[in-house]
Design a protein around this motif. Structure first.
Motif, PDB file in Angstrom:
ATOM      1  N   ASN A 191     -74.550 -75.031  52.566  1.00 47.09           N
ATOM      2  CA  ASN A 191     -74.723 -73.472  52.122  1.00 47.09           C
ATOM      3  C   ASN A 191     -75.864 -72.480  53.495  1.00 47.09           C
ATOM      4  OD1 ASN A 191     -73.804 -71.074  51.351  1.00 47.09           O
ATOM      5  ND2 ASN A 191     -75.677 -71.446  50.291  1.00 47.09           N
ATOM      6  N   LYS A 192     -75.494 -71.788  53.608  1.00 46.44           N
ATOM      7  CA  LYS A 192     -76.461 -70.523  54.706  1.00 46.44           C
ATOM      8  C   LYS A 192     -77.854 -71.412  55.765  1.00 46.44           C
ATOM      9  CE  LYS A 192     -75.928 -66.447  51.321  1.00 46.44           C
ATOM     10  NZ  LYS A 192     -76.777 -66.101  50.995  1.00 46.44           N
ATOM     11  N   CYS A 193     -76.727 -72.925  56.358  1.00 47.24           N
ATOM     12  CA  CYS A 193     -77.827 -73.297  56.801  1.00 47.24           C
ATOM     13  C   CYS A 193     -77.820 -73.734  58.264  1.00 47.24           C
ATOM     14  CB  CYS A 193     -77.142 -75.149  57.141  1.00 47.24           C
ATOM     15  SG  CYS A 193     -77.904 -75.604  55.208  1.00 47.24           S
ATOM     16  N   GLN A 194     -78.533 -73.898  59.151  1.00 45.72           N
ATOM     17  CA  GLN A 194     -78.743 -73.223  60.928  1.00 45.72           C
ATOM     18  C   GLN A 194     -78.444 -74.479  61.661  1.00 45.72           C
ATOM     19  OE1 GLN A 194     -81.884 -69.977  60.529  1.00 45.72           O
ATOM     20  NE2 GLN A 194     -80.235 -68.492  61.267  1.00 45.72           N
ATOM     21  N   PHE A 195     -78.016 -74.466  62.456  1.00 48.62           N
ATOM     22  CA  PHE A 195     -78.771 -75.997  63.444  1.00 48.62           C
ATOM     23  C   PHE A 195     -79.028 -75.149  64.698  1.00 48.62           C
ATOM     24  CE2 PHE A 195     -75.896 -76.692  59.638  1.00 48.62           C
ATOM     25  CZ  PHE A 195     -75.711 -77.645  59.703  1.00 48.62           C
ATOM     26  N   MET A 231     -81.531 -74.173  54.636  1.00 43.93           N
ATOM     27  CA  MET A 231     -82.515 -74.899  55.781  1.00 43.93           C
ATOM     28  C   MET A 231     -82.344 -74.940  57.252  1.00 43.93           C
ATOM     29  SD  MET A 231     -81.326 -78.772  54.849  1.00 43.93           S
ATOM     30  CE  MET A 231     -82.478 -79.144  56.115  1.00 43.93           C
ATOM     31  N   ILE A 232     -83.111 -75.157  57.645  1.00 43.70           N
ATOM     32  CA  ILE A 232     -82.796 -74.688  59.313  1.00 43.70           C
ATOM     33  C   ILE A 232     -83.570 -76.663  59.896  1.00 43.70           C
ATOM     34  CG2 ILE A 232     -83.826 -74.498  61.210  1.00 43.70           C
ATOM     35  CD1 ILE A 232     -85.047 -71.698  59.759  1.00 43.70           C
ATOM     36  N   PHE A 233     -82.112 -76.968  60.758  1.00 42.14           N
ATOM     37  CA  PHE A 233     -81.837 -78.345  61.776  1.00 42.14           C
ATOM     38  C   PHE A 233     -82.779 -77.791  63.393  1.00 42.14           C
ATOM     39  CE2 PHE A 233     -78.815 -79.118  57.578  1.00 42.14           C
ATOM     40  CZ  PHE A 233     -79.303 -80.196  57.916  1.00 42.14           C
ATOM     41  N   TRP A 234     -83.893 -78.128  63.654  1.00 41.30           N
ATOM     42  CA  TRP A 234     -83.899 -77.666  65.143  1.00 41.30           C
ATOM     43  C   TRP A 234     -84.243 -79.470  65.843  1.00 41.30           C
ATOM     44  CZ3 TRP A 234     -84.944 -73.069  66.694  1.00 41.30           C
ATOM     45  CH2 TRP A 234     -86.283 -73.076  68.288  1.00 41.30           C
ATOM     46  N   ILE A 235     -83.930 -79.177  66.751  1.00 45.31           N
ATOM     47  CA  ILE A 235     -83.962 -80.442  67.761  1.00 45.31           C
ATOM     48  C   ILE A 235     -84.095 -80.009  69.455  1.00 45.31           C
ATOM     49  CG2 ILE A 235     -82.335 -82.562  68.742  1.00 45.31           C
ATOM     50  CD1 ILE A 235     -80.725 -82.485  65.947  1.00 45.31           C
ATOM     51  N   GLN A 236     -84.901 -80.905  70.021  1.00 47.92           N
ATOM     52  CA  GLN A 236     -84.585 -80.732  70.922  1.00 47.92           C
ATOM     53  C   GLN A 236     -85.194 -81.998  72.251  1.00 47.92           C
ATOM     54  OE1 GLN A 236     -88.343 -77.568  70.805  1.00 47.92           O
ATOM     55  NE2 GLN A 236     -87.188 -76.419  72.955  1.00 47.92           N
ATOM     56  N   THR A 293     -86.391 -74.087  54.481  1.00 49.93           N
ATOM     57  CA  THR A 293     -87.292 -75.979  54.889  1.00 49.93           C
ATOM     58  C   THR A 293     -86.326 -76.144  56.569  1.00 49.93           C
ATOM     59  OG1 THR A 293     -87.576 -76.968  52.961  1.00 49.93           O
ATOM     60  CG2 THR A 293     -86.706 -78.645  53.892  1.00 49.93           C
ATOM     61  N   GLU A 294     -87.363 -77.007  57.453  1.00 47.50           N
ATOM     62  CA  GLU A 294     -87.483 -76.782  58.395  1.00 47.50           C
ATOM     63  C   GLU A 294     -86.931 -78.470  58.862  1.00 47.50           C
ATOM     64  OE1 GLU A 294     -88.078 -75.069  62.841  1.00 47.50           O
ATOM     65  OE2 GLU A 294     -90.006 -75.551  61.354  1.00 47.50           O
TER      66      GLU A 294
END
Length: 210
Positions: free
Chosen positions: A55-59, A79-84, A102-103
């Motif tokens: 729910n309401k997560c960002q990718f 929560m946030i999924f951050w991939i570089q 949470t990230e």
């Protein structure tokens, strides 16, 4: 595209994925109000197992050959999924819950692996890289990224910071606002502080107030 439709037949699916061909969604999932507009690159995969609530997560994904695996019966909210960079992985074990703000950030070909039945509170930051370089007198970078491992059935309190190379063994508890930078391989510990230190061993925990 037919394969994707079969995966989400029993789901309320609002996640925008580009390109969608690498997205696999298990049956009876609920994925709502999530944002995947910031996915760039090739061969990136998001795999969601059965009976998840997301729910309401960002990718945010920028790079190639990156993978997110979310185990069965997970509960993820805000929560946030951050991939570089390339060849990174985020893996969340079955029946794990993660709170809002949470990230999880992976860079430079590293991974974050969270075990099964973990409970992560709100506003936690877990990062495998400092994102910028520290250079020694010889001009060599000395702060390379390192993978992070959190064992099964760990409880992480609100506003914790878990940095590159950290290991938290199964059945452990990390107290609120703690900073974990080291590898703790003894199970069943309580750790608190900045930096986190073991204050008690041979413990376990339960989601219920018993």
């Amino acid at each position: 595209m037919k394969k994707i439709i079969n995966y989400i037949r029993n789901s309320f699916f609002c996640l925008i994925i580009a390109p969608p061909k690498f997205t696999e969604i298990g049956k009876d999932c609920i994925i709502r109000f999530c944002d995947g507009r910031y996915i760039n690159g090739s061969n990136n995969r998001i795999i969601v197992k059965d009976k998840c609530l997301i729910n309401k997560c960002q990718f945010f994904i920028k790079g190639n050959n990156n993978t997110i695996i979310i185990g069965s019966e997970c509960r993820l909210s805000g929560m946030i999924f951050w991939i570089q960079d390339d060849n990174n992985m985020i893996k969340i074990g079955a029946k794990t819950s993660i709170g809002s703000g949470t990230e999880l950030a992976v860079l430079e070909g590293t991974s974050i692996e969270i075990g099964e039945d973990c409970m992560l509170s709100d506003n936690i930051s877990i990062r495998t890289s400092d994102s910028h370089s520290i250079i020694n007198e010889s001009g060599k970078r000395i702060n390379l990224a390192k993978s992070i491992t959190i064992g099964d059935h760990c409880w992480i309190g609100m506003q914790c910071l878990i940095m590159k190379g950290a290991i938290l063994e199964k059945n452990s508890i990390l107290g609120a606002r703690s900073i974990l930078t080291k590898q703790y391989t003894i199970p069943g510990c309580i750790l608190t502080g900045a930096p986190a230190k073991v204050i008690r061993e041979n413990v376990n925990w339960d989601r219920k107030r018993i």
